[in-house]
Scaffold this active site. Structure first.
Site, short mmCIF file in Angstrom:
data_model
loop_
_atom_site.label_atom_id
_atom_site.label_comp_id
_atom_site.label_asym_id
_atom_site.label_seq_id
_atom_site.Cartn_x
_atom_site.Cartn_y
_atom_site.Cartn_z
N TYR A 142 -13.78 14.52 -18.89
CA TYR A 142 -14.21 13.13 -18.77
C TYR A 142 -15.31 13.05 -17.70
CZ TYR A 142 -14.26 8.39 -17.08
OH TYR A 142 -14.68 7.16 -16.65
N ARG A 181 0.82 -1.22 0.00
CA ARG A 181 0.00 0.00 0.00
C ARG A 181 0.85 1.26 0.00
NH1 ARG A 181 -1.73 2.50 4.33
NH2 ARG A 181 -1.66 0.64 5.62
N ASP A 224 -4.77 16.48 -17.64
CA ASP A 224 -4.98 15.05 -17.88
C ASP A 224 -4.49 14.81 -19.31
OD1 ASP A 224 -6.04 12.61 -18.75
OD2 ASP A 224 -7.81 12.76 -17.47
N LYS A 273 -5.61 3.26 -20.40
CA LYS A 273 -5.72 3.53 -21.84
C LYS A 273 -4.37 3.26 -22.53
CE LYS A 273 -9.77 5.28 -20.63
NZ LYS A 273 -10.45 4.51 -19.62
N1 PLP Z 1 -9.22 10.58 -17.83
C1 PLP Z 1 -9.71 10.35 -19.06
C2 PLP Z 1 -9.43 11.34 -20.15
C3 PLP Z 1 -10.47 9.21 -19.32
O1 PLP Z 1 -10.94 8.99 -20.56
C4 PLP Z 1 -10.72 8.30 -18.26
C5 PLP Z 1 -11.53 7.08 -18.46
O2 PLP Z 1 -12.12 6.85 -19.49
C6 PLP Z 1 -10.22 8.58 -16.99
C7 PLP Z 1 -9.45 9.73 -16.81
C8 PLP Z 1 -10.45 7.68 -15.83
O3 PLP Z 1 -9.59 6.59 -15.90
P1 PLP Z 1 -9.84 5.18 -15.21
O4 PLP Z 1 -11.02 4.54 -15.89
O5 PLP Z 1 -8.54 4.45 -15.40
O6 PLP Z 1 -10.13 5.44 -13.77
#
Ligand code: PLP
Length: 382
Positions: A99, A45, A171, A196
């Protein structure tokens, strides 16, 4: 070292462990520890098993960053970062097209903790000044909006953050460090859903926070307490997936551009959204900022929602599924997945029609993909 070499070599243990060419997985929750001075207390952890350490060094190297830390998911990276940086009474400025999970976190959970969030248009820097408060601590954007792939005025974001002493957070999931390196550009923190492209094989859920040492340390402290750490086996998979990131992303850049061009010329297609096309609103900015336009594109068919459903039914190679960034081509209708929770009027305001189809282009042969899309388009029209 160029990014391709860093992906393979950066952070690797020296000397190699028992000569192993690739890092063995240390699937151990705890490690021997006597409390001697200088001895590291390693614990799953705490996100500091040997596999974590190598992965952190590799990720930091990709962005020429001081530090990096992996997390249990992309959302864990985002939520833990926000809770590490912001306290009750603080204020955050965020882009208004985010998102869905991030949007819900910012519009529901942060306000419930006394953290105010103002949503702004990423292309109107003058409106950000109106949102600014004495309590504003950070500004948050995404490298490209989902699913229309618009690119905010990222230079203005960095300048605005510098001018007002804010932490600039991005992001960078859609671009990856292969196409854009936010820290070199002036951002303080670069966040990822490694689910992703960074892992790239649609077989794990993970996240990462990359950036300035003291900020990453603040996030790591919260990871330990919130338990949003990444399991060592997932670390190993991510470490393995990362090595081919540049190969995959460059292939996906090329194939997405080919597919976007094919779709734009197709008589049954009404509109294509891809920043690599000269017709896209963010094309000039994407050319200026990015080394590639990414592997995601969206399009609308002439027949709207019904034609879109018929198209999806007929696909043979592409898989109809949410998420993106894997080796497989994934296709989805955002109104049924990522934007299901967004009210219809808001979707309309954002320009996301019910018939819009988003494509995450994989690494299959692009001619096979075009043939698959071609037959599905003909079938959808019939
Ligand atoms: N940021 C973006 C641009 C995303 O498309 C996503 C998920 O689709 C996330 C963050 C969240 O990621 P996770 O599903 O790995 O928690």
């Amino acid at each position: 070292m160029k990014i391709d070499t860093k992906l393979v070599l950066a952070g690797e243990p020296s000397p190699r462990i028992l000569g192993a060419v690739t890092l063995p997985t240390f699937q151990s929750a705890t490690f021997q520890y006597r409390g001697a001075s200088g001895e590291v207390l390693r614990y799953g952890r705490y996100n500091n098993t040997p596999t974590h350490d190598v992965l952190h060094s590799k990720l930091a190297a990709l962005e020429n960053a001081e530090a990096a830390v992996v997390t249990a998911s992309g959302m864990a990276a985002i939520s833990t970062t926000m809770l590490a940086l912001l306290r009750s009474g603080d204020h955050l400025i965020a882009q208004n097209c985010l998102y869905g999970g991030t949007l819900e976190l910012f519009s529901t959970d942060l306000p419930a903790l006394g953290i105010d969030v103002s949503f702004v248009d990423g292309n109107s820097p003058h409106s950000w000044h109106r949102a600014l408060r004495p309590t504003t601590k950070a500004i948050y954007v995404e490298v490209m909006t989902n699913p229309l792939l618009e690119v905010a005025d990222l230079k203005a974001v960095v300048d605005f953050a510098r001018a007002h002493g804010l932490v600039a957070i991005i992001d960078n999931t859609f671009a990856t460090p292969v196409n854009f390196r936010p820290l070199d550009f002036g951002f303080d923190l670069s966040l990822y859903s490694c689910t992703k492209y960074l892992n790239g094989h649609s077989d794990l859920v993970a996240g990462a926070v990359i950036g300035r040492k003291e900020l990453v340390e603040a996030v790591t402290t919260r990871l330990k307490r919130f338990g949003t750490s990444l399991d060592p086996h997932a670390c190993f998979l991510l470490y393995r997936g990362l090595k081919t990131l540049a190969l995959r992303v460059r292939c996906q850049n090329q194939s997405a551009l080919r597919m976007a061009t094919f779709l734009a010329e197709h008589p049954l297609v009404r509109r294509v959204y891809y920043p690599g096309l000269a017709s896209h609103a963010s094309h000039a900015r994407a050319v200026e900022l990015f080394d590639g336009f990414g592997g995601v594109l969206s399009f609308e068919l002439n027949g709207g929602e019904q034609a879109a459903e018929r198209f999806l039914d007929r696909l043979r190679i592409a898989v109809v599924a949410p998420s993106l960034g894997g080796v497989e081509t994934l296709v989805t209708r955002p109104v049924t997945t990522s934007h299901r929770g967004v009210p219809a009027e808001e979707r309309q305001r954002l320009g996301i029609s019910d018939g819009l189809i988003r494509v995450s282009v994989g690494i299959e042969d692009v001619e096979d993909l075009i043939a698959d899309f071609s037959q599905a388009l003909e079938g959808a029209a019939a």
